[in-house]
Design a protein around this motif. Sequence first.
Motif, PDB file in Angstrom:
ATOM      1  N   SER A  61       0.695  -1.147   0.011  1.00  0.00           N
ATOM      2  CA  SER A  61      -0.048   0.111   0.083  1.00  0.00           C
ATOM      3  C   SER A  61       0.757   1.313   0.123  1.00  0.00           C
ATOM      4  CB  SER A  61      -0.843  -0.166   1.115  1.00  0.00           C
ATOM      5  OG  SER A  61      -1.406   1.471   1.452  1.00  0.00           O
ATOM      6  N   HIS A  62       0.638   2.136  -0.887  1.00  0.00           N
ATOM      7  CA  HIS A  62       1.487   3.270  -0.871  1.00  0.00           C
ATOM      8  C   HIS A  62       1.592   3.857   0.244  1.00  0.00           C
ATOM      9  CE1 HIS A  62       3.468   6.945  -2.279  1.00  0.00           C
ATOM     10  NE2 HIS A  62       2.584   7.690  -2.055  1.00  0.00           N
ATOM     11  N   SER A  63       0.346   4.351   0.982  1.00  0.00           N
ATOM     12  CA  SER A  63       0.447   5.072   2.200  1.00  0.00           C
ATOM     13  C   SER A  63       0.844   4.190   3.317  1.00  0.00           C
ATOM     14  CB  SER A  63      -0.876   5.878   2.252  1.00  0.00           C
ATOM     15  OG  SER A  63      -2.003   4.900   2.406  1.00  0.00           O
ATOM     16  N   GLY A  64       0.600   3.039   3.217  1.00  0.00           N
ATOM     17  CA  GLY A  64       0.540   1.888   4.405  1.00  0.00           C
ATOM     18  C   GLY A  64      -0.553   2.082   5.213  1.00  0.00           C
ATOM     19  N   GLY A  65      -1.779   2.635   4.526  1.00  0.00           N
ATOM     20  CA  GLY A  65      -3.109   2.924   5.369  1.00  0.00           C
ATOM     21  C   GLY A  65      -4.243   2.356   4.757  1.00  0.00           C
ATOM     22  N   THR A  66      -4.104   1.829   3.753  1.00  0.00           N
ATOM     23  CA  THR A  66      -5.145   1.099   2.891  1.00  0.00           C
ATOM     24  C   THR A  66      -5.913   0.223   3.717  1.00  0.00           C
ATOM     25  OG1 THR A  66      -4.236   1.558   0.775  1.00  0.00           O
ATOM     26  CG2 THR A  66      -6.155  -0.041   0.739  1.00  0.00           C
ATOM     27  N   PRO A  67      -7.217   0.618   4.104  1.00  0.00           N
ATOM     28  CA  PRO A  67      -7.939  -0.336   5.036  1.00  0.00           C
ATOM     29  C   PRO A  67      -8.068  -1.800   4.716  1.00  0.00           C
ATOM     30  CG  PRO A  67      -9.296   1.690   4.840  1.00  0.00           C
ATOM     31  CD  PRO A  67      -8.067   1.552   3.667  1.00  0.00           C
ATOM     32  N   GLU A  68      -8.347  -2.185   3.653  1.00  0.00           N
ATOM     33  CA  GLU A  68      -8.320  -3.605   3.127  1.00  0.00           C
ATOM     34  C   GLU A  68      -7.161  -4.336   3.351  1.00  0.00           C
ATOM     35  OE1 GLU A  68     -11.368  -1.280   0.433  1.00  0.00           O
ATOM     36  OE2 GLU A  68      -9.362  -0.835   1.298  1.00  0.00           O
ATOM     37  N   THR A  69      -5.919  -3.553   2.944  1.00  0.00           N
ATOM     38  CA  THR A  69      -4.629  -4.262   2.901  1.00  0.00           C
ATOM     39  C   THR A  69      -4.177  -4.400   4.308  1.00  0.00           C
ATOM     40  OG1 THR A  69      -4.312  -3.391   0.822  1.00  0.00           O
ATOM     41  CG2 THR A  69      -2.353  -3.949   1.816  1.00  0.00           C
ATOM     42  N   VAL A  70      -4.384  -3.215   4.942  1.00  0.00           N
ATOM     43  CA  VAL A  70      -4.181  -3.298   6.559  1.00  0.00           C
ATOM     44  C   VAL A  70      -4.693  -4.494   7.214  1.00  0.00           C
ATOM     45  CG1 VAL A  70      -4.249  -2.186   8.789  1.00  0.00           C
ATOM     46  CG2 VAL A  70      -3.255  -1.031   7.056  1.00  0.00           C
ATOM     47  N   GLN A  71      -5.912  -4.610   6.982  1.00  0.00           N
ATOM     48  CA  GLN A  71      -6.687  -5.736   7.619  1.00  0.00           C
ATOM     49  C   GLN A  71      -6.130  -7.259   7.222  1.00  0.00           C
ATOM     50  OE1 GLN A  71     -11.032  -5.835   6.581  1.00  0.00           O
ATOM     51  NE2 GLN A  71     -11.314  -8.096   7.357  1.00  0.00           N
ATOM     52  N   ALA A  72      -5.912  -7.337   5.819  1.00  0.00           N
ATOM     53  CA  ALA A  72      -5.604  -8.506   5.288  1.00  0.00           C
ATOM     54  C   ALA A  72      -3.937  -8.999   6.105  1.00  0.00           C
ATOM     55  CB  ALA A  72      -4.807  -8.386   3.931  1.00  0.00           C
ATOM     56  N   ALA A  73      -3.194  -7.822   6.265  1.00  0.00           N
ATOM     57  CA  ALA A  73      -1.692  -7.870   6.734  1.00  0.00           C
ATOM     58  C   ALA A  73      -2.132  -8.241   8.401  1.00  0.00           C
ATOM     59  CB  ALA A  73      -1.114  -6.515   6.564  1.00  0.00           C
ATOM     60  N   GLU A  74      -2.688  -7.666   9.017  1.00  0.00           N
ATOM     61  CA  GLU A  74      -3.121  -7.954  10.302  1.00  0.00           C
ATOM     62  C   GLU A  74      -3.570  -9.556  10.663  1.00  0.00           C
ATOM     63  OE1 GLU A  74      -4.089  -3.598  12.068  1.00  0.00           O
ATOM     64  OE2 GLU A  74      -5.624  -5.008  11.678  1.00  0.00           O
ATOM     65  N   THR A  75      -4.596  -9.873   9.456  1.00  0.00           N
ATOM     66  CA  THR A  75      -5.056 -11.107   9.716  1.00  0.00           C
ATOM     67  C   THR A  75      -4.092 -12.391   9.330  1.00  0.00           C
ATOM     68  OG1 THR A  75      -7.222 -10.426   8.848  1.00  0.00           O
ATOM     69  CG2 THR A  75      -6.634 -12.642   8.679  1.00  0.00           C
ATOM     70  N   ALA A  76      -3.115 -11.989   8.505  1.00  0.00           N
ATOM     71  CA  ALA A  76      -2.021 -12.800   8.089  1.00  0.00           C
ATOM     72  C   ALA A  76      -0.919 -13.080   9.325  1.00  0.00           C
ATOM     73  CB  ALA A  76      -1.334 -12.301   6.786  1.00  0.00           C
ATOM     74  N   LYS A  77      -0.848 -11.904   9.860  1.00  0.00           N
ATOM     75  CA  LYS A  77       0.216 -11.902  11.001  1.00  0.00           C
ATOM     76  C   LYS A  77      -0.484 -12.770  11.961  1.00  0.00           C
ATOM     77  CE  LYS A  77       3.826 -10.828  13.490  1.00  0.00           C
ATOM     78  NZ  LYS A  77       5.256 -11.525  13.090  1.00  0.00           N
ATOM     79  N   ALA A  78      -1.570 -12.520  12.322  1.00  0.00           N
ATOM     80  CA  ALA A  78      -2.331 -13.249  13.508  1.00  0.00           C
ATOM     81  C   ALA A  78      -2.323 -14.875  13.404  1.00  0.00           C
ATOM     82  CB  ALA A  78      -3.838 -12.828  13.741  1.00  0.00           C
ATOM     83  N   ALA A  79      -2.214 -15.332  11.933  1.00  0.00           N
ATOM     84  CA  ALA A  79      -2.427 -16.702  11.445  1.00  0.00           C
ATOM     85  C   ALA A  79      -0.895 -17.249  11.536  1.00  0.00           C
ATOM     86  CB  ALA A  79      -3.070 -16.946  10.238  1.00  0.00           C
ATOM     87  N   GLY A  80       0.049 -16.230  11.984  1.00  0.00           N
ATOM     88  CA  GLY A  80       1.305 -16.902  11.921  1.00  0.00           C
ATOM     89  C   GLY A  80       2.110 -16.818  10.747  1.00  0.00           C
ATOM     90  N   ALA A  81       1.605 -16.304   9.435  1.00  0.00           N
ATOM     91  CA  ALA A  81       2.155 -15.927   8.300  1.00  0.00           C
ATOM     92  C   ALA A  81       3.394 -15.115   8.559  1.00  0.00           C
ATOM     93  CB  ALA A  81       1.300 -15.505   7.276  1.00  0.00           C
ATOM     94  N   LEU A  82       4.497 -15.399   7.518  1.00  0.00           N
ATOM     95  CA  LEU A  82       5.786 -14.314   7.445  1.00  0.00           C
ATOM     96  C   LEU A  82       5.114 -13.173   6.596  1.00  0.00           C
ATOM     97  CD1 LEU A  82       8.918 -13.801   7.641  1.00  0.00           C
ATOM     98  CD2 LEU A  82       8.964 -15.051   5.760  1.00  0.00           C
ATOM     99  N   LEU A  83       5.243 -12.131   7.062  1.00  0.00           N
ATOM    100  CA  LEU A  83       4.710 -10.820   6.678  1.00  0.00           C
ATOM    101  C   LEU A  83       5.593  -9.878   6.421  1.00  0.00           C
ATOM    102  CD1 LEU A  83       1.900  -9.230   5.749  1.00  0.00           C
ATOM    103  CD2 LEU A  83       2.030  -8.269   8.403  1.00  0.00           C
TER     104      LEU A  83
END
Length: 343
Positions: A98-120
């Motif tokens: 995400s250019h700004s680092g604040g795109t809501p959908e992408t932030v949600q995806a990143a947080e979900t992936a991290k919570a699931a144990g993915a390498l982010l």
Amino acid sequence: MSKVLSPLRPIESDLVSTLEGAVAQRGLTQKIAADARGRNIARILFVGMGGSWASSVPVVLQLQRAAIKVPVYNLNAAEFNALYAGNVGPTDLVVAASHSGGTPETVQAAETAKAAGALLVSVAIDADNALSAPADHSLVYGSNRSITSAKYTLLSELAYSLREAHGDDAGVAAARSALERMPAATLAATEAYEDHLAEIAGSYAFADNLYVLASGSLSGLAYLLSVCYLVEMQWKKSTHFATGDFFHGPFELAQNEQPYLLFSGQDETRASADRARKFFDTHNPNYRILDVMDLELPGIDAPLRAELQHIPMASITMRLADHFESVSGHDLDSRLYMHKVAY
């Protein structure tokens, strides 16, 4: 409609330094690849929205064609959240952009992936944002203008590192040597293309609808030019098609001097562009080409021109948007809804 000329923006002054800064993160991409290999990563997911999704097209294509034997996907972040998030886990590498680092959908995806144990891994303008906060590693480019070409460079470095880590290093050293020369070559190509871009903008800035065709590693740029630069930034009707799909319906619109823009690469997909060009010459000659074969890329030899073609062409595509702005008089930064209203 009469033309309303605005001052043409200068070519971005930070282009070379931004791309050099992306190349300089090679060590970080190698660390990311080592972490992925150490975790026995079984799947690689690139996630983003809009232009950030489009920026992952070339790297996904490269890795899908490589010999690493790891499935690679490019996912719209909203669809990731709705359809894929439930089966993400510790054996996934998720690269969220995400250019700004604040795109809501992408932030949600990143947080979900991290919570699931993915390498982010996050990709953004800087590392001080909501996207980078949960990331294990952050790739940054620090520019508000040299965005797509910088993302392409960062993700190319990541692709080469992932290939090396998985034992597929054929041609990587030569490609990386070319990447080191690409910042200066990209500036040279952009400067040399100025007259051609000015002519395109002068011809099509007030066209009712402009169709954009591309294939292979340039297909993300067709999306970017059509959806981001023309529709979003110029409030202009535009649609993009895969060049191969042109002959499966969309070519029926090639009539009454309908304007087209055709990206033509130097790779194996060039045959599709040549086929479209031949059709246009016969049935609808009102088209223009952005052709990698025409670019001045000092120090970059074939086939590396083909492999890295998306990097200079990204800069040229952004520069074309500058020329559209100059001719149309419509500021690229003007928005009616984006970040203006609740949505």
